[in-house]
Design an enzyme around this catalytic site. Structure first.
Site, PDB file in Angstrom:
ATOM      1  N   GLY A 289       0.781  -1.233   0.000  1.00 29.35           N
ATOM      2  CA  GLY A 289       0.000   0.000   0.000  1.00 29.35           C
ATOM      3  C   GLY A 289       0.809   1.277   0.000  1.00 29.35           C
TER       4      GLY A 289
ATOM      5  CD  GLU B 141       1.526  -9.231   1.711  1.00 34.00           C
ATOM      6  OE1 GLU B 141       1.495 -10.455   1.886  1.00 34.00           O
ATOM      7  OE2 GLU B 141       0.509  -8.501   1.776  1.00 34.00           O
ATOM      8  N   PRO B 142       4.831  -4.851  -1.219  1.00 33.51           N
ATOM      9  CG  PRO B 142       6.950  -4.021  -1.774  1.00 33.51           C
ATOM     10  CD  PRO B 142       6.256  -5.040  -0.906  1.00 33.51           C
ATOM     11  N   GLY B 143       3.267  -3.590  -4.142  1.00 31.14           N
ATOM     12  CA  GLY B 143       2.929  -3.868  -5.540  1.00 31.14           C
ATOM     13  C   GLY B 143       3.114  -2.590  -6.344  1.00 31.14           C
TER      14      GLY B 143
ATOM     15  CB  CYS C 255     -19.454   2.252 -26.592  1.00 31.88           C
ATOM     16  SG  CYS C 255     -19.007   2.244 -28.302  1.00 31.88           S
TER      17      CYS C 255
HETATM   18  C1  LIG Z   1      -3.126  -5.419  -3.174  1.00 36.55           C
HETATM   19  C2  LIG Z   1      -2.380  -6.007  -2.078  1.00 36.55           C
HETATM   20  C3  LIG Z   1      -1.036  -5.641  -1.879  1.00 36.55           C
HETATM   21  C4  LIG Z   1      -0.337  -4.615  -2.725  1.00 36.55           C
HETATM   22  O1  LIG Z   1      -0.882  -3.340  -2.591  1.00 36.55           O
HETATM   23  P1  LIG Z   1      -0.154  -2.109  -3.309  1.00 36.55           P
HETATM   24  O2  LIG Z   1      -1.024  -0.942  -3.000  1.00 36.55           O
HETATM   25  O3  LIG Z   1      -0.096  -2.403  -4.763  1.00 36.55           O
HETATM   26  O4  LIG Z   1       1.209  -1.994  -2.706  1.00 36.55           O
HETATM   27  C5  LIG Z   1      -0.346  -6.272  -0.869  1.00 36.55           C
HETATM   28  N1  LIG Z   1      -0.937  -7.212  -0.085  1.00 36.55           N
HETATM   29  C6  LIG Z   1      -2.221  -7.578  -0.242  1.00 36.55           C
HETATM   30  C7  LIG Z   1      -2.797  -8.614   0.631  1.00 36.55           C
HETATM   31  C8  LIG Z   1      -2.983  -6.986  -1.235  1.00 36.55           C
HETATM   32  O5  LIG Z   1      -4.258  -7.353  -1.382  1.00 36.55           O
END
Ligand SMILES: *Cc1c(COP(=O)(O)O)cnc(C)c1O
Length: 445
Positions: A252, A294-296, A365
């Site tokens: 997050g 858990e960075p995405g 559309c």
């Molecule tokens: C989506 C998610 C993430 C990654 O969130 P980001 O905002 O992309 O860093 C990490 N852990 C869990 C469990 C998630 O659902």
């Protein structure tokens, strides 16, 4: 060459062309077509290194960074993540399949999700992945039953809801949790799950997990969640003999989409997380667990740029100027889904004065298919020009749809003047590949 640095390896050349990874984006558009997702892989690696360095500073700490693959999952991306030594979060059989196909070390795969099916769990057990983050009681029981039948052990974490929800610029504590994810801490459901997991002979309960939100710009959501979690862990340690080996605080971490976004340096988040965990563990005399994050978005978001070709222009006098592009909500749903805002430039006229206020319209559309509501562009930016939309690396390609039977764009990785195609553009044939016609098709095409 006297280019102006923009972000990552993005630079504006003297001819007004945007370069990424040392390559002219106009050449990329020429070679690979548009729409096109371009990833600056040097920036991805830089972000990964920033996270690693932030943890390395804290001597003796045991940590793991798991890339949340839902942000952007392709074979090449997983290979890159694996090479960098990160762990990986998957949330579905499809993401797990991609990870395994890419050669990801199964030990470093963590399986998330609030409704994992029996076949998905069987896939995870067959592959002997590192950990399952168990979300609810049904899953706990299903997993224990499956592991008993197979006589197999699996490490698990329990996902809990600490009663803290982080929003973009603040966090709130909710008295009554309302989330589809995880075991509730406040009402004792989590404690019951811990008890049950400790009794499950084939499940090794190694820790707990919370993910409190996304695009977070403050540290107090994380630190608040850690305080709440460790308070409960203390109780479980005393009452149930639970030993916390892993504290997973999720992802997050916020990124910059427009100049309004002011993310903290990565070290600020990590320092706050580590220091709070250390303080609270000292307070309760608990041994310091391993910290997992858990960075995405923060790994891939800013590294991605979407390239589009500008098409039709329309002026409604006194109301709005529209510029339409050859993509839109099919390749980037975030503006329609959550009013997400983006910054963009004309990638072949980047040095011309920006005097024309336009709305960037997608080609789907839907009236709501507006990628950017208000953008200043050069007066001359018109049909045939190239538009570059920044920070589209997370939840762009991964959320892409086939609405209006629009084929998914190609994806290229760029670095040091080299472009590598990592996802080819879909063809019309790809679009109908799963269709089953009612009768023999007449060969019209
Ligand atoms: C989506 C998610 C993430 C990654 O969130 P980001 O905002 O992309 O860093 C990490 N852990 C869990 C469990 C998630 O659902």
């Amino acid at each position: 060459m006297g280019r102006i640095a923009v972000f990552g390896t993005q630079e504006i050349n003297r001819d007004g062309h945007l370069y990424i990874g040392g390559i002219d984006t106009n050449d990329l558009a020429g070679e690979f077509g548009t729409p096109l997702y371009v990833y600056d892989t040097a920036l991805i690696k830089d972000k990964i290194n920033q996270f690693k360095k932030a943890f390395d500073k804290h001597e003796g700490l045991n940590w793991q960074i798991a890339y949340a693959s839902k942000a952007f999952s392709t074979l090449a991306m997983i290979q890159l993540v694996n090479e960098q030594g990160l762990s990986l979060d998957v949330v579905s059989g499809g993401e797990l399949f991609t990870a395994l196909k890419a050669g990801m070390d199964p030990e470093r795969i963590h399986f998330h999700g609030n409704n994992k099916s029996e076949s998905e769990l069987a896939m995870a057990l067959d592959a002997r992945i590192g950990a399952v983050i168990v979300d609810n009681r049904d899953e706990l029981e299903l997993l224990e039953r499956m592991c008993t039948e197979r006589d197999q052990q699996i490490a698990i974490l329990l996902r809990v809801t600490p009663g803290i929800e982080a929003h973009t610029h603040e966090f709130i504590m909710t008295g009554q949790d309302d989330s589809k994810f995880g075991f509730n801490l406040a009402n004792g459901t989590a404690q019951q799950a811990v008890k049950q997991a400790l009794q499950a002979a084939h499940l090794q309960l190694i820790g707990i997990h919370a993910h409190i939100g996304s695009q977070i710009f403050e540290t107090n959501g994380f630190t608040g969640a850690i305080r709440v979690m460790l308070k409960h862990v203390n109780q479980w340690t005393r009452e149930l003999g639970f030993a916390l080996n892993v504290l997973n605080v999720g992802g997050g971490f916020g990124i910059r989409y427009t100049e309004k976004d002011r993310p903290l340096p990565i070290t600020s988040y990590i320092d706050a997380i580590v220091e709070t965990a250390e303080e609270e563990c000292a307070r309760y005399r608990l041994p310091m667990p391993a910290l997992w994050i858990e960075p995405g978005r923060s790994i891939v978001g800013e590294a991605g740029t979407s390239l589009y070709t500008v098409g039709a222009a329309k002026t409604i006098p006194g109301i709005r100027n529209y510029l339409s592009i050859d993509g839109g909500m099919a390749d980037n749903i975030r503006p329609s889904l959550y009013q997400a805002e983006y910054q963009a430039i004309c990638a072949n006229r980047a040095l011309e004065p920006k005097t024309n206020k336009v709305a960037i319209a997608g080609k789907c559309c839907e009236s709501g298919d507006i990628l950017i509501k208000e953008l200043m562009l050069p007066e001359t930016c018109s049909s045939g020009d190239l538009l570059a939309v920044f920070s589209t690396g997370a939840y762009g390609y991964s959320m892409a749809s086939h609405y209006n039977r629009i084929a998914n764009p190609a994806v290229v990785f760029v670095e040091n003047g080299e472009a590598t195609l990592v996802v080819r553009r879909e063809s019309y044939e790809d679009l109908i590949r799963c269709d089953v016609p009612l009768k023999n098709l007449s060969p019209n095409i």
